[in-house]
Design a protein around this motif. Structure first.
Motif, PDB file in Angstrom:
ATOM      1  N   MET A 196       6.909   8.185  -3.608  1.00 30.23           N
ATOM      2  CA  MET A 196       7.455   7.295  -2.609  1.00 30.23           C
ATOM      3  C   MET A 196       6.788   5.929  -2.777  1.00 30.23           C
ATOM      4  N   LEU A 197       7.629   4.893  -2.807  1.00 35.73           N
ATOM      5  CA  LEU A 197       7.137   3.523  -2.849  1.00 35.73           C
ATOM      6  C   LEU A 197       7.089   3.001  -1.422  1.00 35.73           C
ATOM      7  N   VAL A 198       5.998   2.349  -1.066  1.00 33.01           N
ATOM      8  CA  VAL A 198       5.837   1.806   0.282  1.00 33.01           C
ATOM      9  C   VAL A 198       6.009   0.293   0.205  1.00 33.01           C
ATOM     10  N   ASP A 199       6.960  -0.220   0.971  1.00 29.78           N
ATOM     11  CA  ASP A 199       7.252  -1.647   0.971  1.00 29.78           C
ATOM     12  C   ASP A 199       6.178  -2.423   1.718  1.00 29.78           C
ATOM     13  N   SER A 200       6.087  -3.702   1.413  1.00 33.51           N
ATOM     14  CA  SER A 200       5.105  -4.564   2.066  1.00 33.51           C
ATOM     15  C   SER A 200       5.304  -4.599   3.582  1.00 33.51           C
ATOM     16  N   SER A 201       6.532  -4.428   4.052  1.00 29.91           N
ATOM     17  CA  SER A 201       6.777  -4.435   5.502  1.00 29.91           C
ATOM     18  C   SER A 201       5.994  -3.333   6.206  1.00 29.91           C
ATOM     19  N   VAL A 202       5.819  -2.208   5.542  1.00 25.25           N
ATOM     20  CA  VAL A 202       5.050  -1.092   6.120  1.00 25.25           C
ATOM     21  C   VAL A 202       3.556  -1.310   5.903  1.00 25.25           C
ATOM     22  N   TRP A 203       3.178  -1.735   4.703  1.00 22.34           N
ATOM     23  CA  TRP A 203       1.757  -1.986   4.431  1.00 22.34           C
ATOM     24  C   TRP A 203       1.184  -3.011   5.404  1.00 22.34           C
ATOM     25  N   ILE A 204       1.918  -4.075   5.640  1.00 21.78           N
ATOM     26  CA  ILE A 204       1.428  -5.136   6.525  1.00 21.78           C
ATOM     27  C   ILE A 204       1.232  -4.604   7.936  1.00 21.78           C
ATOM     28  N   ASP A 205       2.218  -3.865   8.435  1.00 20.56           N
ATOM     29  CA  ASP A 205       2.067  -3.261   9.769  1.00 20.56           C
ATOM     30  C   ASP A 205       0.888  -2.300   9.795  1.00 20.56           C
ATOM     31  N   TYR A 206       0.745  -1.506   8.739  1.00 19.71           N
ATOM     32  CA  TYR A 206      -0.336  -0.521   8.668  1.00 19.71           C
ATOM     33  C   TYR A 206      -1.702  -1.214   8.682  1.00 19.71           C
ATOM     34  N   PHE A 207      -1.873  -2.230   7.861  1.00 22.87           N
ATOM     35  CA  PHE A 207      -3.153  -2.949   7.817  1.00 22.87           C
ATOM     36  C   PHE A 207      -3.439  -3.687   9.115  1.00 22.87           C
ATOM     37  N   ASN A 208      -2.394  -4.092   9.825  1.00 25.93           N
ATOM     38  CA  ASN A 208      -2.576  -4.780  11.104  1.00 25.93           C
ATOM     39  C   ASN A 208      -2.703  -3.823  12.281  1.00 25.93           C
ATOM     40  N   GLY A 209      -2.663  -2.527  12.008  1.00 25.27           N
ATOM     41  CA  GLY A 209      -2.826  -1.530  13.055  1.00 25.27           C
ATOM     42  C   GLY A 209      -1.632  -1.406  13.984  1.00 25.27           C
ATOM     43  N   LEU A 210      -0.461  -1.844  13.532  1.00 27.83           N
ATOM     44  CA  LEU A 210       0.746  -1.740  14.351  1.00 27.83           C
ATOM     45  C   LEU A 210       1.372  -0.357  14.183  1.00 27.83           C
ATOM     46  N   LYS A 211       1.663   0.259  15.289  1.00 29.10           N
ATOM     47  CA  LYS A 211       2.293   1.585  15.250  1.00 29.10           C
ATOM     48  C   LYS A 211       3.799   1.410  15.219  1.00 29.10           C
ATOM     49  N   SER A 212       4.426   2.191  14.349  1.00 27.95           N
ATOM     50  CA  SER A 212       5.874   2.236  14.229  1.00 27.95           C
ATOM     51  C   SER A 212       6.227   3.598  13.648  1.00 27.95           C
ATOM     52  N   PRO A 213       7.480   3.985  13.691  1.00 29.22           N
ATOM     53  CA  PRO A 213       7.844   5.257  13.056  1.00 29.22           C
ATOM     54  C   PRO A 213       7.453   5.275  11.568  1.00 29.22           C
ATOM     55  N   GLN A 214       7.574   4.124  10.915  1.00 33.30           N
ATOM     56  CA  GLN A 214       7.247   4.061   9.483  1.00 33.30           C
ATOM     57  C   GLN A 214       5.742   4.196   9.234  1.00 33.30           C
ATOM     58  N   THR A 215       4.930   3.502  10.023  1.00 35.15           N
ATOM     59  CA  THR A 215       3.479   3.617   9.810  1.00 35.15           C
ATOM     60  C   THR A 215       2.982   5.003  10.212  1.00 35.15           C
ATOM     61  N   ASP A 216       3.569   5.587  11.248  1.00 34.57           N
ATOM     62  CA  ASP A 216       3.204   6.957  11.625  1.00 34.57           C
ATOM     63  C   ASP A 216       3.555   7.938  10.508  1.00 34.57           C
ATOM     64  N   TYR A 217       4.745   7.777   9.928  1.00 39.24           N
ATOM     65  CA  TYR A 217       5.168   8.645   8.825  1.00 39.24           C
ATOM     66  C   TYR A 217       4.232   8.452   7.628  1.00 39.24           C
ATOM     67  N   PHE A 218       3.957   7.209   7.297  1.00 35.39           N
ATOM     68  CA  PHE A 218       3.061   6.902   6.183  1.00 35.39           C
ATOM     69  C   PHE A 218       1.707   7.581   6.383  1.00 35.39           C
ATOM     70  N   HIS A 219       1.148   7.428   7.566  1.00 33.11           N
ATOM     71  CA  HIS A 219      -0.146   8.040   7.868  1.00 33.11           C
ATOM     72  C   HIS A 219      -0.078   9.571   7.739  1.00 33.11           C
ATOM     73  N   ALA A 220       1.037  10.146   8.181  1.00 36.33           N
ATOM     74  CA  ALA A 220       1.193  11.609   8.151  1.00 36.33           C
ATOM     75  C   ALA A 220       1.293  12.164   6.731  1.00 36.33           C
ATOM     76  N   VAL A 221       1.877  11.401   5.799  1.00 37.31           N
ATOM     77  CA  VAL A 221       2.083  11.925   4.447  1.00 37.31           C
ATOM     78  C   VAL A 221       0.976  11.527   3.467  1.00 37.31           C
ATOM     79  N   LEU A 222       0.051  10.688   3.913  1.00 34.45           N
ATOM     80  CA  LEU A 222      -1.068  10.327   3.031  1.00 34.45           C
ATOM     81  C   LEU A 222      -1.780  11.584   2.564  1.00 34.45           C
ATOM     82  N   GLY A 223      -1.992  11.690   1.279  1.00 31.47           N
ATOM     83  CA  GLY A 223      -2.658  12.851   0.713  1.00 31.47           C
ATOM     84  C   GLY A 223      -1.729  14.023   0.449  1.00 31.47           C
TER      85      GLY A 223
END
Length: 130
Positions: free
Chosen positions: A1-28
Motif C-alpha cells: 500500500m502506498l500512503v499519499d502525502s495527504s495522509v502522512w501530513i495528517d499523521y505527522f500533525n497528529g490529526l485523527k481521520s479515518p485514513q490516519t486511524d486505518y494507517f495506524h491500525a495496519v502499521l506492521g
C-alpha cells in the motif's frame, strides 16, 4: 500500500481521520511503500529541522519506490486527457503521476484527497476498504 502525502501530513500533525486511524491500525501488518514524489512532498513541508529529521528518519524505515519514468509519465498524460474529456480537470500533475503509478503497478493508495476520486471511479485506482 502506498500512503499519499495527504495522509502522512495528517499523521505527522497528529490529526485523527479515518485514513490516519486505518494507517495506524495496519502499521506492521501491511507493506507500506513511500514514493519518492511523496517523500519530497512531505519532507519539504517541515519548517523545524528537528521535525524534518524525525519525519525523514520515520519515512526512510519504509521501502521507498521511484515512481516516474517515461512509461508512467506518458500513461499519466493519457489518464489526464481521458479525465479531461469527461469534464474533470486534475489540478495537480503530481496527483496524476501518483495515481497512475498505483494503477499501473496495482498498488492500493491510501489518501485523503478528493482529487484521486476520479481515478478510482473511472480508471481503476485501488484504495483500501476500511
Amino acid at each position: 500500500m502506498l500512503v499519499d502525502s495527504s495522509v502522512w501530513i495528517d499523521y505527522f500533525n497528529g490529526l485523527k481521520s479515518p485514513q490516519t486511524d486505518y494507517f495506524h491500525a495496519v502499521l506492521g501488518q501491511t507493506e507500506i511503500l513511500v514514493g519518492d514524489l511523496i517523500l519530497t512532498e512531505v519532507l519539504q513541508g517541515f519548517r523545524r529541522k528537528q521535525d524534518y529529521t524525525t519525519a525523514k528518519s520515520a519515512l526512510l524505515t519504509f521501502e521507498v519506490r521511484e515512481m516516474v519514468g517515461k512509461d508512467i509519465a506518458l500513461k499519466s498524460v493519457d489518464h489526464y486527457r481521458f479525465l479531461r474529456n469527461k469534464g474533470i480537470t486534475i489540478r495537480k500533475t503530481i496527483d496524476c503521476l501518483i495515481a497512475t503509478f498505483c494503477i499501473q503497478n496495482k498498488i492500493e493508495l491510501l489518501h485523503s484527497d478528493h482529487d484521486f476520486d476520479p481515478f478510482v471511479r473511472y480508471l481503476g485506482l485501488q484504495i483500501p476498504e476500511f
